[in-house]
Design a protein around this motif. Structure first.
Motif, PDB file in Angstrom:
ATOM      1  N   LEU A  59     -90.699 -48.295 -27.117  1.00 34.04           N
ATOM      2  CA  LEU A  59     -92.062 -48.414 -27.614  1.00 34.04           C
ATOM      3  C   LEU A  59     -92.717 -47.064 -27.877  1.00 34.04           C
ATOM      4  O   LEU A  59     -93.906 -47.006 -28.216  1.00 34.04           O
ATOM      5  N   ARG A  60     -91.954 -45.977 -27.753  1.00 34.95           N
ATOM      6  CA  ARG A  60     -92.476 -44.659 -28.108  1.00 34.95           C
ATOM      7  C   ARG A  60     -92.186 -44.294 -29.564  1.00 34.95           C
ATOM      8  O   ARG A  60     -92.631 -43.236 -30.031  1.00 34.95           O
ATOM      9  N   ASN A  61     -91.431 -45.144 -30.269  1.00 36.49           N
ATOM     10  CA  ASN A  61     -91.123 -44.862 -31.672  1.00 36.49           C
ATOM     11  C   ASN A  61     -92.388 -44.990 -32.506  1.00 36.49           C
ATOM     12  O   ASN A  61     -93.042 -46.033 -32.493  1.00 36.49           O
ATOM     13  N   LYS A  62     -92.698 -43.961 -33.268  1.00 36.29           N
ATOM     14  CA  LYS A  62     -93.918 -43.951 -34.069  1.00 36.29           C
ATOM     15  C   LYS A  62     -93.629 -43.413 -35.451  1.00 36.29           C
ATOM     16  O   LYS A  62     -92.647 -42.687 -35.669  1.00 36.29           O
ATOM     17  N   CYS A  63     -94.490 -43.776 -36.365  1.00 33.40           N
ATOM     18  CA  CYS A  63     -94.435 -43.227 -37.713  1.00 33.40           C
ATOM     19  C   CYS A  63     -95.207 -41.911 -37.717  1.00 33.40           C
ATOM     20  O   CYS A  63     -96.438 -41.891 -37.557  1.00 33.40           O
ATOM     21  N   ILE A  64     -94.471 -40.805 -37.903  1.00 37.00           N
ATOM     22  CA  ILE A  64     -95.041 -39.464 -37.792  1.00 37.00           C
ATOM     23  C   ILE A  64     -94.829 -38.727 -39.107  1.00 37.00           C
ATOM     24  O   ILE A  64     -93.732 -38.760 -39.691  1.00 37.00           O
ATOM     25  N   MET A  65     -95.871 -38.077 -39.567  1.00 33.64           N
ATOM     26  CA  MET A  65     -95.778 -37.250 -40.779  1.00 33.64           C
ATOM     27  C   MET A  65     -95.336 -35.845 -40.365  1.00 33.64           C
ATOM     28  O   MET A  65     -96.062 -35.136 -39.662  1.00 33.64           O
ATOM     29  N   VAL A  66     -94.132 -35.462 -40.789  1.00 30.47           N
ATOM     30  CA  VAL A  66     -93.538 -34.179 -40.404  1.00 30.47           C
ATOM     31  C   VAL A  66     -93.297 -33.374 -41.662  1.00 30.47           C
ATOM     32  O   VAL A  66     -92.521 -33.777 -42.535  1.00 30.47           O
ATOM     33  N   SER A  67     -93.959 -32.211 -41.787  1.00 29.94           N
ATOM     34  CA  SER A  67     -93.733 -31.282 -42.902  1.00 29.94           C
ATOM     35  C   SER A  67     -92.727 -30.247 -42.442  1.00 29.94           C
ATOM     36  O   SER A  67     -93.046 -29.303 -41.698  1.00 29.94           O
ATOM     37  N   LEU A  68     -91.473 -30.416 -42.831  1.00 28.00           N
ATOM     38  CA  LEU A  68     -90.387 -29.577 -42.343  1.00 28.00           C
ATOM     39  C   LEU A  68     -90.326 -28.264 -43.124  1.00 28.00           C
ATOM     40  O   LEU A  68     -90.787 -28.164 -44.259  1.00 28.00           O
ATOM     41  N   PRO A  69     -89.751 -27.214 -42.553  1.00 31.90           N
ATOM     42  CA  PRO A  69     -89.533 -25.952 -43.290  1.00 31.90           C
ATOM     43  C   PRO A  69     -88.605 -26.170 -44.467  1.00 31.90           C
ATOM     44  O   PRO A  69     -88.028 -27.239 -44.658  1.00 31.90           O
ATOM     45  N   ASN A  70     -88.439 -25.102 -45.233  1.00 35.02           N
ATOM     46  CA  ASN A  70     -87.691 -25.228 -46.484  1.00 35.02           C
ATOM     47  C   ASN A  70     -86.217 -25.488 -46.258  1.00 35.02           C
ATOM     48  O   ASN A  70     -85.571 -26.185 -47.032  1.00 35.02           O
ATOM     49  N   THR A  71     -85.662 -24.957 -45.203  1.00 38.34           N
ATOM     50  CA  THR A  71     -84.226 -25.087 -44.993  1.00 38.34           C
ATOM     51  C   THR A  71     -83.932 -25.935 -43.774  1.00 38.34           C
ATOM     52  O   THR A  71     -84.646 -25.893 -42.767  1.00 38.34           O
ATOM     53  N   ILE A  72     -82.870 -26.668 -43.877  1.00 39.37           N
ATOM     54  CA  ILE A  72     -82.465 -27.508 -42.753  1.00 39.37           C
ATOM     55  C   ILE A  72     -82.049 -26.652 -41.569  1.00 39.37           C
ATOM     56  O   ILE A  72     -82.291 -26.996 -40.421  1.00 39.37           O
TER      57      ILE A  72
ATOM     58  N   ALA B 221     -85.890 -53.597 -37.951  1.00 44.55           N
ATOM     59  CA  ALA B 221     -87.078 -53.139 -37.261  1.00 44.55           C
ATOM     60  C   ALA B 221     -88.148 -52.754 -38.273  1.00 44.55           C
ATOM     61  O   ALA B 221     -87.934 -52.793 -39.499  1.00 44.55           O
ATOM     62  N   GLY B 222     -89.317 -52.371 -37.752  1.00 47.25           N
ATOM     63  CA  GLY B 222     -90.407 -51.977 -38.627  1.00 47.25           C
ATOM     64  C   GLY B 222     -90.122 -50.651 -39.312  1.00 47.25           C
ATOM     65  O   GLY B 222     -89.480 -49.748 -38.749  1.00 47.25           O
ATOM     66  N   VAL B 223     -90.593 -50.514 -40.547  1.00 49.04           N
ATOM     67  CA  VAL B 223     -90.378 -49.302 -41.335  1.00 49.04           C
ATOM     68  C   VAL B 223     -91.706 -48.580 -41.483  1.00 49.04           C
ATOM     69  O   VAL B 223     -92.791 -49.155 -41.340  1.00 49.04           O
ATOM     70  N   CYS B 224     -91.612 -47.298 -41.792  1.00 46.59           N
ATOM     71  CA  CYS B 224     -92.787 -46.452 -41.943  1.00 46.59           C
ATOM     72  C   CYS B 224     -93.166 -46.334 -43.416  1.00 46.59           C
ATOM     73  O   CYS B 224     -92.323 -46.485 -44.307  1.00 46.59           O
ATOM     74  N   PRO B 225     -94.421 -46.040 -43.691  1.00 47.28           N
ATOM     75  CA  PRO B 225     -94.824 -45.801 -45.082  1.00 47.28           C
ATOM     76  C   PRO B 225     -94.156 -44.537 -45.642  1.00 47.28           C
ATOM     77  O   PRO B 225     -93.560 -43.745 -44.902  1.00 47.28           O
ATOM     78  N   ASP B 226     -94.267 -44.381 -46.911  1.00 46.75           N
ATOM     79  CA  ASP B 226     -93.687 -43.200 -47.555  1.00 46.75           C
ATOM     80  C   ASP B 226     -94.354 -41.942 -47.021  1.00 46.75           C
ATOM     81  O   ASP B 226     -95.578 -41.871 -46.859  1.00 46.75           O
ATOM     82  N   GLY B 227     -93.515 -40.932 -46.753  1.00 44.15           N
ATOM     83  CA  GLY B 227     -94.024 -39.679 -46.228  1.00 44.15           C
ATOM     84  C   GLY B 227     -94.053 -39.607 -44.718  1.00 44.15           C
ATOM     85  O   GLY B 227     -94.439 -38.571 -44.163  1.00 44.15           O
ATOM     86  N   TYR B 228     -93.652 -40.672 -44.043  1.00 40.44           N
ATOM     87  CA  TYR B 228     -93.632 -40.707 -42.580  1.00 40.44           C
ATOM     88  C   TYR B 228     -92.216 -41.009 -42.107  1.00 40.44           C
ATOM     89  O   TYR B 228     -91.456 -41.736 -42.773  1.00 40.44           O
ATOM     90  N   SER B 229     -91.871 -40.441 -40.980  1.00 40.36           N
ATOM     91  CA  SER B 229     -90.560 -40.639 -40.366  1.00 40.36           C
ATOM     92  C   SER B 229     -90.727 -41.322 -39.023  1.00 40.36           C
ATOM     93  O   SER B 229     -91.753 -41.177 -38.349  1.00 40.36           O
ATOM     94  N   CYS B 230     -89.710 -42.066 -38.633  1.00 42.02           N
ATOM     95  CA  CYS B 230     -89.727 -42.795 -37.359  1.00 42.02           C
ATOM     96  C   CYS B 230     -89.115 -41.910 -36.285  1.00 42.02           C
ATOM     97  O   CYS B 230     -87.901 -41.681 -36.269  1.00 42.02           O
ATOM     98  N   LEU B 231     -89.951 -41.403 -35.399  1.00 49.15           N
ATOM     99  CA  LEU B 231     -89.511 -40.519 -34.324  1.00 49.15           C
ATOM    100  C   LEU B 231     -90.063 -41.013 -32.997  1.00 49.15           C
ATOM    101  O   LEU B 231     -91.052 -41.742 -32.942  1.00 49.15           O
ATOM    102  N   LYS B 232     -89.443 -40.572 -31.924  1.00 53.59           N
ATOM    103  CA  LYS B 232     -89.838 -40.973 -30.578  1.00 53.59           C
ATOM    104  C   LYS B 232     -90.671 -39.847 -29.972  1.00 53.59           C
ATOM    105  O   LYS B 232     -90.156 -38.758 -29.689  1.00 53.59           O
ATOM    106  N   ALA B 233     -91.952 -40.122 -29.824  1.00 52.06           N
ATOM    107  CA  ALA B 233     -92.859 -39.095 -29.306  1.00 52.06           C
ATOM    108  C   ALA B 233     -94.136 -39.753 -28.825  1.00 52.06           C
ATOM    109  O   ALA B 233     -94.422 -40.922 -29.097  1.00 52.06           O
ATOM    110  N   GLY B 234     -94.934 -38.962 -28.088  1.00 53.73           N
ATOM    111  CA  GLY B 234     -96.237 -39.428 -27.650  1.00 53.73           C
ATOM    112  C   GLY B 234     -96.161 -40.456 -26.527  1.00 53.73           C
ATOM    113  O   GLY B 234     -95.122 -40.681 -25.912  1.00 53.73           O
ATOM    114  N   ARG B 235     -97.310 -41.080 -26.286  1.00 54.06           N
ATOM    115  CA  ARG B 235     -97.413 -42.048 -25.207  1.00 54.06           C
ATOM    116  C   ARG B 235     -97.065 -43.446 -25.717  1.00 54.06           C
ATOM    117  O   ARG B 235     -96.887 -43.677 -26.915  1.00 54.06           O
TER     118      ARG B 235
END
Length: 1666
Positions: free
Chosen positions: A320-333, A380-394
């Motif tokens: 239940l910690r999986n959330k839709c999070i907007m992550v702006s990553l750096p240019n290179t992997i 499972a549930g999907v996130c809107p465009d521009g958001y990733s499903c990550l495990k974080a927060g409360r």
């Protein structure tokens, strides 16, 4: 000795008899002459030696009531010394010690055998009446009502003797009713003052006064009883501990500021309300005893919830910690990877963990406080465009909803079991883990939670019925003894009369006639005493009689009497009552027509109608008063009610008072005077208030105490921590007493989790969890006990069966109208009516001065005929037999597909058809008629063949499954769509062929006489019309869509093919008539609250809404609708659920009744001001009381009546069908009995001990009870090791837990080796050993192949779950789990009935899911409807219907259905579909949701009743299980180590004392063992089988009931054991006892003779020496 448990329906049918018995026992009295005979006649007393109460009387010739004096103490001392000497002399002889008399216990009324004591002896110390206490220093005092108060005769506090005037005065004060009343008023006043949050300064003075009063009370009690040393002292009564705590905490609060702990002072004071009156204290004691009986089911619930919590912990940890999070990553992997791994060298300041922990980057839905959850599974549930499903927060819900540790997982499981806001948890789990978790919830969690909850309800019901049966048994004993006393007195009188007359005539009397005469004597005696009690009422003053004759009895002159007689004839006419009832109905309809908005003309019409009806009712009252006189009129309760209502109506018309409009609404309740079912509801409320006042008072105290404690514990925290928006308190807070009271009421209604989250946010989890669970458990137990007391108590019996079987005046008038409409002329108003008609009319006599008031009667409604039990309907036995035969005939006709006799077809058409069309009647003996007859026979053979039935079942299932694929994706799948169209046509043609075959084989007459065939015909007709419409191109038009929708009825055809569901449907159909009447009465009761709600809240649920921010405006921004319409972007919006009309009010109150959506409704009502005004936060907080009153009156009581009528209907169904199970077929009943026999199977042969010395030692080790206990403790420790796992545990903790699990594996492997060596091949004969071996093998495989299994096979979480299976061994080990095993047996035995009902529920759910998928697939996603729960596909639709089945979230599902433009878009295009818009019909949506809620609730009610029935029907007599016999064999081996099957008779006492329950007979047991008649064999030995059978007969009752078990045991001993047939029986235990007694007598006589001889010799020698 255990007794047979009464079956539920037998208990239900005996309610009337039990109620009558309790009433008779309360009236049992002996008159003075009878009492004199009982107390003074030795012959009467000799005949009553075996009577329990009569044996307590003092000897004949002595006084019954004697003052307690100093001589009394000397007599007590002498008795005590005599008893001690006797015990010392007979210390080697067993003696049954006396016990206190039950009828003379402290606090009970004096038994009737003693009569009434003289008035001068009341409140005076008297000598003991109980023989048990006559040798102890105690005395009694009889208070008001002849209640017994027992005191110790020792000096109180070593200062005050029993004869001290100070102590005597203290005793009189202590037992006086005015003293109790004074204490009660003091406590109530103190409680009222304690509710003040900020008390004024003078409260401290009152506090000192209260402490002084409580101190004086304690001093009085201590002076009267003593402090603590002697028996019956002050502290010996646990209820007096509250008084002691009040004093201690009261003085403590004067000097110490307790802050939050201040509730320790207020809690005992409020609980003192229970101790004031003995009746309340007795009820509380009974409640506590019932809670003790629930210990087993509490253990089972905690055990089951713990297992489910461990499973949830292993499966969903961290999900239940999986959330839709907007992550702006750096240019290179590479740069992102380096930063994420923590190897940042300073090239960038990007911190990934900080980024995902920032809540500003989460995606939030509107009106949601928690971020949108998601999952990485495909479903499972999907996130809107521009958001990733990550495990974080409360975690969601302030971090309290999670499976990250065992405690939160356990809280979630308890939440699921109580079904509180569980739809939110389901939505979170579906989005985070996918729809596969729904399988676990539907097939795992909910069945187990239902099992636990249903068993809990069943156990509470069983305990309550046992308590009721105990009171009934005591009443029966009293009545039987009363009958014996009267019979003895009667015989004594007859003997005296015969002796005085000198007649020596002996006449033999028939015993049956004697018993009959004795019974008649009892009844006549009771009637005489009832009349005496009625005549002994306190007379009024002569002035009152004079006032009554002058002003209340109007008998002026002859003309006036003639007018009264004419009015009497007019009033008693049935049509007078009919006119009044019609006026009430029309008045109710006019009140129900009020709505918002209303036109001026409509208001004028309603006002005029109100005036007309008021005048009609005023004229009615005037006529009734003139006809009956005021004296007779006001003797009737309904007349008083009518007069009060009309007085309020007149005042309301003359002087408009807004509050008096409530009295006008009360006119609806007047229907109860003539409507029996409605009258039943009123009687139920009134009876419960009277008969259950003690239990209701305890519930009120519990609510008050909980509210007070909540306010004192949490008010500072709520004021200091404000977590609600808008800088204001939460709606549900505990900052003051009123809001704390509302929170407690909400907890009792089952809504507790959300307010507990808020409490934990402001005050911490520990205190809130303890408080909430204490209130939840105790409060719900009290509510459940109150509900069952109202449903099952004996006092309700009078309201189930009418005393007389007659119609009231309204029914008579309706019957006369029916006769007139049928063409039978009836002179209704004829002056000289027929005598039979006179008998039908309800008498209404005019009360004159020379008439008795009790002769007046008015038309009073009686209860329904449906409530009459079959045994009581003696006049309708023949009618019932005819109904039964007719019903059996109908059943036979309906089941003709399975039970045909022969192959001769019946007539094809009806006789009327043959008369109209003679050509249809053809000769079947020759020609074409013969061919037609042969063809019909062939069709009949086909229709009767089993393969044809199986084929049609498969076709029905396939046609139902085909509907599953018609979802929103069908337009994108042309191949599947084409296949479905073809399959639809094929199915229709096959069904058409089936119908033609059945028409030909059975004939039209027989075909259409069956309900199921008619249903098949309708479904087939719809399918054919839909196919025709599709061929004509009308598929997408209105008619075509309607026909397409009606195809959802196809699954209903499956019900006719299965016998189990048909049995349930037959039971349900048989109860529909009674349930329909009750539902109609319930709707009228709700109508009263609907009309009241419309008057108070119509047009007040509207508010100004900001369409930009989606939030309402505050009152300082917008005051009313005019201000709102002047703002840009604002909209004046009305709530879809409101009270603008009665129809909408029904929907609103339905949500309140189901506790779903009720909070929003109450919020709007509390915030409402005036019409078209902007709501203000809690401007009208007392509107909560309107909804609380509705919940209490219209939910609690109406649901109770509904259950009562439903059970009564099931009882009639059971009786009509010969006592068969109402929910099972014959085969299923056989299966249930087989399951019961499997659980109580005879024991297997004991495992033989090995001859090898080492194996024998190991055998003794592994079979020892200590070894089993030790292994169960290790299993529990293994479970604890699983429980301590958490989501965020460190690596060190993981390593420690790994090695702990490894150690447990080694230990269990060693256990396996020890057992396999000791038990050899017999190891696998035990199911528990097989379970241990399986779990051990799986665990070792998991340890060796963990990585391989995780990669290719199954999830690694499965193996820890399998380890939990070991813990079930605890059910096999401890004896206290025997009750749990019985509960589980009851549940397993009810499984066939549960499966039948669940099948019906699934068909209902499937049908509604298909209907919803075809009609609501494109509804706007809002509230409960989202991307996971919707009607787009069958999977989503079935999930949605499953949620609604539990009544969870159905209000949120209904909200999108109610949307109208602009809240929905009717012209929006749905991609891939020709359906336009996302709006649906509101009416269809309301009917869809409400009908499903009602039907599913009815079936769920069937589920709970099925389990409760089995819990009652399971024989309560202890069944000898395998464990009991194994225990007996293990104990026997201790006394017979050589396995010879014999032991010495001297060892029998030690053997029986060493056994465990239920076979244990503890010491002293020699007298009991002597009467067991055990045969003695040579060598003074007894055989194992004889002992076992004797113990079974002694402990379990009559051995004749155990013949089957006895035969099995004897056969087993003949086959596998040594036989005792070769040993000759030398005697028995009674014979041996007689020998021992004879030997003792001889030895005693010889010793006495020898002692006398030695004494004589000594005296002689002494004399010679002298």
């Amino acid at each position: 000795m255990p007794t047979r448990k009464i079956p539920f329906f037998e208990f239900w049918r005996s309610q009337t008899e039990r109620a009558a018995l309790l009433k008779r026992v309360d009236r049992l009295r002996l008159d003075s002459s009878q009492l004199k005979q009982l107390l003074g006649n030795s012959e009467v007393r000799a005949k009553l030696q075996n009577a329990k109460m009569a044996s307590l009387l003092p000897p004949v010739g002595t006084e019954v009531f004697r003052r307690f004096t100093a001589a009394s103490i000397e007599e007590i001392q002498q008795r005590h010394e005599a008893e001690m000497n006797q015990q010392q002399k007979d210390k080697l002889v067993e003696k049954n010690l006396p016990k206190p008399a039950v009828h003379l216990e402290d606090g009970k009324p004096l038994p009737f055998v003693y009569g009434d004591p003289p008035p001068q002896l009341l409140n005076t110390p008297l000598e003991e009446l109980d023989p048990y206490y006559q040798s102890q220093k105690t005395f009694i005092v009889l208070g008001k009502g002849n209640f017994i108060h027992r005191f110790n005769a020792e000096s109180s506090c070593f200062l005050l003797s029993p004869f001290s005037q100070l102590r005597t005065a203290a005793i009189k004060i202590h037992i006086h009713s005015l003293f109790r009343l004074f204490i009660l008023m003091t406590i109530l006043t103190n409680c009222v003052l304690m509710t003040m949050l900020y008390p004024p300064a003078w409260i401290m003075t009152t506090e000192l006064v209260f402490i002084a009063v409580y101190t004086v009370e304690v001093i009085v009690k201590v002076m009267a009883r003593g402090f603590c040393i002697r028996r019956f002292a002050f502290l010996r009564d646990p209820w007096n501990w509250l008084d002691f705590m009040v004093i201690i905490t009261g003085f403590l609060t004067l000097y110490v500021d307790l802050r939050k702990s201040h509730f320790l002072s207020t809690l005992p004071r409020a609980l003192k309300l229970i101790t004031v009156y003995p009746g309340v204290r007795k009820t509380a004691g009974a409640f506590l005893q019932s809670v003790k009986r629930l210990a087993g089911v509490f253990v089972l619930m905690m055990f089951g919830l713990s297992m489910l919590s461990l499973i949830g912990l292993q499966l969903f940890m961290g999900s239940l910690r999986n959330k839709c999070i907007m992550v702006s990553l750096p240019n290179t992997i590479e740069h992102w990877t380096t930063s994420y791994n923590g190897n940042n060298t300073g090239a960038s300041d990007f911190d990934f963990q900080q980024k995902i922990d920032n809540s500003a980057n989460y995606y939030y839905l509107p009106w949601e406080d928690d971020a949108l959850l998601c999952g990485n599974n495909s479903d499972a549930g999907v996130c809107p465009d521009g958001y990733s499903c990550l495990k974080a927060g409360r975690n969601p819900n302030h971090g309290f909803t999670s499976f990250d540790m065992f405690g939160w997982s356990l809280l979630n499981m308890f939440r699921l079991m109580t079904q509180d806001f569980w739809e939110n948890l389901l939505q979170l789990m579906l989005r985070a883990t996918g729809k596969t978790s729904m399988v676990f919830i539907m097939l795992g969690l909910f069945p187990i939670c239902f099992c636990l909850l249903s068993l809990f309800l069943a156990m509470v019901a069983v305990v309550f019925v046992e308590q009721d049966e105990a009171s009934i048994a005591e009443a029966k004993q009293k009545e039987e003894e009363f009958s014996q006393i009267l019979e003895a007195i009667k015989k004594s009188k007859e003997a005296v009369e015969q002796a005085s007359s000198g007649a020596d005539i002996t006449k033999k009397k028939d015993p049956a006639q004697q018993k009959k005469r004795s019974t008649a004597e009892i009844m006549s005696n009771e009637q005489e005493h009832a009349e005496v009690s009625g005549q002994n009422q306190e007379p009024c003053s002569p002035c009152w009689y004079a006032f009554t004759n002058i002003f209340l009895k109007w008998n002026c002159c002859g003309c006036w009497r003639w007018l009264k007689q004419w009015l009497q004839a007019f009033v008693m006419n049935p049509f007078f009552d009919l006119v009044i009832v019609l006026s009430i109905v029309l008045n109710t309809l006019f009140m129900a027509m009020e709505h918002y908005p209303e036109t001026a003309d409509f208001l004028d019409t309603v006002g005029l109608a109100e005036l007309v009806f008021t005048l009609i009712f005023i004229v009615e009252i005037i006529i009734r008063i003139l006809a009956m006189d005021p004296y007779g009129y006001f003797k009737v309760d309904w007349n008083i009610y009518d007069f009060i209502i009309m007085t309020g109506s007149i005042i309301h018309l003359c002087i408009y008072v807004d509050g008096l409009s409530f009295l006008i609404t009360l006119r609806v309740l007047r229907l109860g005077r003539w409507w029996p079912t409605f009258n039943l509801w009123i009687k139920t409320i009134w009876t419960s208030v009277k008969a259950l006042k003690n239990l209701t008072f305890i519930l009120v105290i519990m609510v008050f105490v909980s509210s007070l404690v909540a306010m004192q514990l949490f008010h500072e925290d709520y004021n200091a921590h404000n977590i609600s928006p808008g800088n204001r308190l939460l709606r549900w807070h505990m900052s003051d007493f009123y809001h704390a009271f509302l929170v407690v009421v909400r907890i009792l209604c089952g809504e507790w989790i959300e307010t507990m989250w808020d409490c934990m946010m402001v005050s911490g989890p520990t205190t809130c969890l303890i408080f909430y669970f204490v209130v939840l458990i105790i409060g719900n137990l009290l509510v459940l006990n109150l509900f069952l007391a109202l449903l099952l108590s004996s006092f309700c019996g009078d309201y189930r069966v009418p005393e007389e079987k007659r119609n009231n005046n309204v029914q008579i008038a309706i019957n006369q109208i029916k006769k007139a409409m049928c063409g039978k002329r009836t002179w209704i108003c004829k002056k000289g009516a027929d005598s039979k008609k006179d008998k039908e009319c309800v008498s209404l006599h005019v009360v004159t001065s020379d008439q008795n008031v009790g002769s007046s009667s008015v038309p009073i409604a009686e209860t329904e005929d449906e409530f009459k039990m079959p045994e009581n309907e003696k006049k309708e036995v023949k009618k019932q037999q005819c109904d039964f035969e007719q019903k059996c005939t109908e059943v036979q006709q309906e089941e003709n597909n399975e039970n045909h006799q022969g192959n001769i077809p019946e007539a094809c058409c009806w006789e009327s058809c043959y008369r109209c069309c003679p050509f249809l009647d053809i000769d079947t003996s020759q020609g074409k008629g013969r061919v037609w007859s042969n063809f019909r026979r062939t069709c009949l053979l086909i229709e009767q063949h089993q393969c044809f039935e199986i084929f049609m079942v498969i076709i029905i299932l396939l046609s139902s499954v085909a509907l599953v694929f018609e979802d929103i994706h069908l337009h994108h799948r042309p191949v599947i769509r084409l296949a479905l169209d073809i399959a639809d046509q094929v199915f229709a043609y096959l069904f058409l062929l089936e119908m033609v075959i059945k028409w030909t084989a059975l004939g039209l007459k027989k075909y259409f006489s069956s309900f199921w065939c008619r249903l098949d015909f309708i479904i087939l007709a719809v399918s054919l019309m839909a196919i025709t419409a599709g061929m004509l191109g009308y598929t997408e038009l209105g008619a075509g869509l309607t026909l397409k929708t009606l195809r959802t009825l196809r699954p209903l055809r499956a019900l006719s093919r299965f016998q189990g569901p048909r049995v349930v449907l037959m039971a349900l159909a048989g109860s529909l008539r009674s349930l329909g009447k009750v539902l109609l009465a319930i709707l009228v009761v709700w109508l009263f609250f609907n009309i009241l709600g419309v008057k108070m809240l119509a047009g007040k649920f509207s508010h100004c809404y900001n369409e930009t921010s989606w939030e309402p405006f505050y009152q300082h921004e917008v005051n009313n609708m005019t201000d709102c319409l002047s703002l840009a972007g604002a909209r004046w919006k009305n709530s879809y659920i409101n009270f603008d009309s009665v129809a909408l009010a029904y929907l609103a109150l339905l949500q309140v009744a189901t506790f779903k959506g009720w909070l929003d409704i109450m919020y709007k009502a509390v915030d409402s001001r005036e019409v078209e005004d902007q709501p203000v936060y809690e401007t009208n907080p007392f509107m909560y009381l309107y909804f609380i009153s509705f919940i209490f009156l219209c939910c609690f009581f109406t649901f109770n009546i509904f259950i009562r009528v439903f059970i009564d209907a099931l009882d009639r169904q059971k009786h009509k069908f010969g006592g068969k199970h109402v929910f099972m077929t014959k085969d299923q009943q056989k299966f249930s009995r087989a399951v019961k026999n499997l659980f109580s199977k005879p024991p297997l042969k004991p495992i033989p001990r090995s001859q090898n010395q080492c194996q024998a030692w190991l055998f003794g080790l592994v079979t020892h009870s200590f070894f089993e206990v030790f292994m169960v403790v290790l299993i529990c420790l293994n479970m604890v090791a699983l429980m301590v796992e958490t989501y965020d545990q460190g690596q060190l903790k993981e390593i420690i837990l790994y090695w702990i699990h490894f150690v447990f594996i080694i230990i269990f492997f060693i256990e396996f080796l020890l057992k396999i060596i000791a038990l050899r091949k017999h190891y696998f004969t035990s199911a528990w050993n097989i379970l241990d071996f399986t779990v051990l093998a799986v665990t070792i495989m998991d340890l060796l192949f963990a990585e391989l299994g995780e990669k290719y096979l199954i999830s690694p979480y499965v193996f820890p779950i399998l380890r939990m299976a070991r813990v079930f061994r605890i059910l096999h080990l401890f004896h206290f789990t025997r009750g749990i095993q019985k509960l589980l047996l009851a549940f397993v035995m009810s499984l066939p009935a549960l499966l039948n009902i669940c099948f019906l529920l699934f068909v209902l759910m499937f049908t509604y899911s298909i209907f919803g998928m075809l009609n609501f697939a494109y509804v706007k996603k809002e509230a409960m409807i989202d991307d996971m729960i919707n009607f787009e596909t069958f999977g989503n639709s079935i999930i949605c219907m499953f949620v609604i089945t539990t009544r969870a979230g159905w209000d949120a599902v209904l909200i999108p259905f109610l949307n109208n433009p602009p809240d929905c878009e009717p012209d929006i295009e749905n991609p891939g579909s020709t359906v336009m818009g996302n709006c649906v019909s509101s009416a269809v949506g309301i009917i869809f949701c409400t009908s499903y809620i009602i039907l599913s609730l009815l079936l769920l009610l069937h589920l709970y009743i099925a389990v409760i029935l089995e819990a009652f029907n399971t024989d309560d007599t202890e069944q000898l299980s395998d464990d009991d016999l194994q225990m007996f064999y293990k104990t026997w081996r201790k006394f017979d180590p050589n396995a010879s099957q014999f032991i010495q008779h001297s060892q029998l006492s030690d053997l029986c004392d060493s056994l465990q329950d239920p076979l244990k007979i503890p010491k002293p047991n020699m007298i009991t063992l002597t009467h067991m008649h055990l045969p003695l064999l040579p060598g003074d030995k007894i055989h194992c089988l004889d002992v076992l059978i004797a113990l079974i007969a002694e402990v379990f009752g009559d051995p004749g009931e155990r013949d089957a078990l006895k035969a099995i045991l004897e056969e087993m001993f003949r086959t596998h054991s040594l036989s005792k047939d070769s040993h000759e029986q030398l005697g028995s235990t009674p014979w041996r006892k007689q020998e021992e007694v004879a030997a003792m007598v001889i030895q005693r006589a010889y010793r006495k003779h020898r002692h006398d001889t030695e004494r004589v010799v000594a005296e002689t020698n002494g004399a010679l020496g002298v």
